[in-house]
Design a protein around this motif. Structure first.
Motif, mmCIF file in Angstrom:
data_model
loop_
_atom_site.group_PDB
_atom_site.id
_atom_site.type_symbol
_atom_site.label_atom_id
_atom_site.label_comp_id
_atom_site.label_asym_id
_atom_site.label_seq_id
_atom_site.Cartn_x
_atom_site.Cartn_y
_atom_site.Cartn_z
ATOM 1 N N LEU A 265 101.296 115.570 49.765
ATOM 2 C CA LEU A 265 100.655 114.318 49.339
ATOM 3 C C LEU A 265 99.287 114.168 50.002
ATOM 4 N N ALA A 266 99.203 114.506 51.275
ATOM 5 C CA ALA A 266 97.927 114.382 51.996
ATOM 6 C C ALA A 266 96.880 115.339 51.422
ATOM 7 N N LEU A 267 97.303 116.567 51.137
ATOM 8 C CA LEU A 267 96.371 117.550 50.564
ATOM 9 C C LEU A 267 95.928 117.113 49.166
ATOM 10 N N TRP A 268 96.877 116.594 48.417
ATOM 11 C CA TRP A 268 96.577 116.183 47.047
ATOM 12 C C TRP A 268 95.567 115.028 47.014
ATOM 13 N N ARG A 269 95.657 114.115 48.000
ATOM 14 C CA ARG A 269 94.681 113.013 48.047
ATOM 15 C C ARG A 269 93.263 113.557 48.226
ATOM 16 N N LEU A 270 93.135 114.643 49.000
ATOM 17 C CA LEU A 270 91.812 115.261 49.172
ATOM 18 C C LEU A 270 91.334 115.877 47.854
ATOM 19 N N VAL A 271 92.260 116.494 47.121
ATOM 20 C CA VAL A 271 91.907 117.092 45.820
ATOM 21 C C VAL A 271 91.404 116.002 44.875
ATOM 22 N N GLN A 272 92.109 114.880 44.847
ATOM 23 C CA GLN A 272 91.706 113.792 43.946
ATOM 24 C C GLN A 272 90.340 113.240 44.328
ATOM 25 N N GLN A 273 90.117 113.135 45.649
ATOM 26 C CA GLN A 273 88.819 112.638 46.131
ATOM 27 C C GLN A 273 87.700 113.600 45.717
ATOM 28 N N ALA A 274 87.951 114.893 45.844
ATOM 29 C CA ALA A 274 86.928 115.884 45.488
ATOM 30 C C ALA A 274 86.631 115.839 43.995
ATOM 31 N N LEU A 275 87.668 115.701 43.183
ATOM 32 C CA LEU A 275 87.471 115.621 41.724
ATOM 33 C C LEU A 275 86.631 114.395 41.379
ATOM 34 N N THR A 276 86.982 113.252 41.964
ATOM 35 C CA THR A 276 86.274 112.003 41.662
ATOM 36 C C THR A 276 84.815 112.107 42.084
ATOM 37 N N THR A 277 84.571 112.647 43.288
ATOM 38 C CA THR A 277 83.192 112.795 43.779
ATOM 39 C C THR A 277 82.356 113.641 42.826
#
Lengths: 417, 417
Positions: free
Chosen positions: A152-164
């Motif tokens: 879950l923690a890693l996935w939140r970073l993935v989502q943040q990178a996609l949004t950015t």
């Protein structure tokens, strides 16, 4: 799951049409976020590790669950390497003018949505996410319940990178429930998911293949063979066989069966036997091979049973058989092998060519260690899995395995007559 | 069926290793035998035709069942054309030296054994057999029970041609029983059959896909679109749209849906409407299109329902909708289309490129009739089927769709470190 699937399908359309630059920017940003989050990730990873210890998980299982600065740096570097690779999407090849006047070729496009089902190792979350981003696909990830906080923690970073990067966060989704029924639903939504990639033990993959209603990129056994031919450089044969069997025992591309032409049997088996004895590798040998191997001091030799020829030991054990010809070697491999990776060691060109052509395996090798069967070693840049199937993708599967070729027709008003 | 499957697997091994020349000789011999057997085949075909008439089969069904000199000459010519094509098997591509010293490339090899399930037309027996022979595969054929005598007679010629060329007769087997349970067994033998290719109605293909335990090359609907863009050569648009819809109504690549940019609606719909009126093509139109089409003398116009946008009519009926942008056209096609074949008619380059890239269909076309989506028109030489899937093969499937790429590694004693 239907909601997750439908969001993935919508995101896949956006990803397929997204600029190369946006996808690369997301990968660079993800690498940056990973490196900046080592301490925070450690906290989430510790929750999984504590729970695993409380559940009595043993050493190697705990090791696979552990993130830590080194693992995070490796996956971050993987993201940067992917960003630096050429975009597989949009490549147009083979355009040819036809007698009708139209020009026909093929364009590489993303498959759409892939589902990834994996166990333990949380770094697979980043590997799968980064391959999805680079290849313009959407992915639905289902990791092991024992790694849920790390994932879950890693996935939140993935989502943040996609949004950015201006890409849809739904392009990579993680199944947040650890409910096992979720897997059953994920593999039975052909309207939302185009392919399933399981990574795990044979029983997991067999169950998924039996129940899936979409294609599965399957990776079953690796019963890899080394065949030492009648004409051979003995030094080379000893070095390569040693490496194929003993460099590591657990990988799927390690050798599990050794075939030796009778003309080389005495000379070769004496030398490789001494190495096996020194490294504690047990031989399961046919009668003729056993007669030679029993003379090697300190070597454990057992008679081979029929089951040994088909076995993937993943351990310091190897089956050994003497054959009378390259034909017998090829027939034995096609009968008992797992169609993964097989090598011939020879100086005889016709035999090398026959082996390459007639051994029905995903990787066939001449004078090289079976341990090379790997996406990175093959130059694919990254590996989403290894396929033991013949359909779609065979052997190590890189970015291209996540794409398909559609036909493009360029005309100037042509009609069919 | 297990016996048939096991014989096919054994024959596939021989076929894969067989010389190019032997496979071509079998095809030439088969063409010769077909031409020499017109009278004999007529007797067997007459038995099927008599039985069909006795069972009350109607005109078009009887036509499809009929062999006759012309059909036989066409399939014989197909065999000769295949013999003249380059051998797809053994091609090695992309060999590159890696930093480790090994050279890595890919070799094209046969898939192994394919199962072909088809209805009525006995000429498919020869098409499938000849493709199997050329591609070095083995095939198990299951034709319709109504064509059993014709199929058996054709199959005996195939076996004779294989034997004369020194190839195993079991490389092409026909399921001799008309028992329907045989299909159920054929599609559930992953140990003997690598892929199933059904040719027939949608319900047959859906049933086989749902029950198969091996990959299926599926051909479902063809709801093909023609989109007339804002910038367009109106003469070209009228000519191509007419051809896509009216050249033949029954093929899967005929247009079923027409999208028109509002800027061209009045001028274009008036002209194409007059052609549709003359040819008796009914329009199912949205409100804006209907307002224009109702002014065309003699044209049948009905209001389109939601179901019309997804319909494959295979008849002189077409759905018509006015859109306000290329974006709306692409979104409509991706939502309601069947991912088969879609065309944009335009002089605008950016719109053409966006359509090619973003329409998620097996064939995407610019300024050409959808009727070109065909293996022969694409230059594949022969067509085993058309795939509406993205996995493995997409669109028209030729010889390459019956092959897979395995990895070849050429070394000089390299080991993994």
């Amino acid at each position: 799951m239907a909601r997750v699937g439908s969001a993935a399908r919508a995101a896949a359309t956006v990803m397929a049409a997204s600029p190369t630059q946006a996808r690369n920017a997301a990968l660079i940003e993800l690498a940056h976020l990973l490196r900046a989050s080592v301490a925070a990730l450690d906290v989430d990873n510790a929750r999984d590790l504590d729970a695993a210890r409380a559940n009595g998980l043993a050493g190697p299982m705990l090791d696979r669950l552990k993130l830590g600065a080194k693992v995070i740096d490796t996956v971050a570097e993987g993201c940067e390497q992917l960003a630096a690779m050429p975009d597989p999407i949009g490549e147009i090849t083979g355009v040819k003018r036809r007698p009708s006047g139209i020009s026909v070729g093929q364009m590489r496009v993303p498959l759409g949505v892939f589902g990834m089902i994996y166990e333990s190792r949380p770094n697979v979350t980043i590997e799968a996410a980064s391959l999805a981003i680079k290849s313009g696909n959407a992915a639905i990830l289902r990791g092991g319940s024992e790694a849920i906080h790390s994932n879950l923690a890693l996935w939140r970073l993935v989502q943040q990178a996609l949004t950015t990067a201006g890409l849809p966060a739904e392009a990579v989704q993680l199944v947040e429930t650890t409910d096992r029924a979720a897997v059953g639903r994920l593999i039975a939504m052909p309207e939302h998911v185009d392919v399933i990639i399981p990574r795990g033990g044979k029983s997991l993959i067999e169950r998924i293949s039996a129940e899936a209603r979409v294609p599965v990129i399957k990776h079953l056994d690796g019963n890899c063979h080394v065949y030492v031919d009648a004409d051979v450089d003995l030094d080379l044969a000893v070095k390569v066989t040693d490496n194929a069997k003993t460099q590591k025992y657990s990988p799927c591309n390690a050798a599990e069966s050794l075939l030796v032409h009778e003309r080389q049997a005495a000379a070769f088996l004496g030398r490789i036997g001494a190495i096996f004895a020194a490294k504690g590798v047990e031989c399961r040998a046919d009668e003729r091979a056993a007669a030679i191997l029993r003379d090697v001091p300190g070597l454990a030799v057992q008679p081979a049973t029929e089951a040994d020829w088909a076995e993937e030991y993943l351990a310091p054990v190897i089956s050994v058989k003497i054959v009378d010809s390259v034909d017998e070697a090829i027939a034995h491999i096609n009968r008992y092998g797992s169609h993964h990776t097989d090598a011939i060691l020879t100086t005889n060109h016709p035999n090398a060519m026959r082996f390459l052509r007639e051994v029905d395996s995903a990787s066939v090798m001449v004078n090289a260690s079976t341990r090379f069967a790997d996406g990175f070693e093959y130059g694919l840049g990254a590996e989403i899995g290894i396929s033991t199937d013949k359909f779609h993708a065979r052997g190590p599967v890189g970015l291209e395995g996540l794409t398909s070729m559609k036909w493009v027709v360029l005309g100037n008003g042509e009609v069919r007559t």
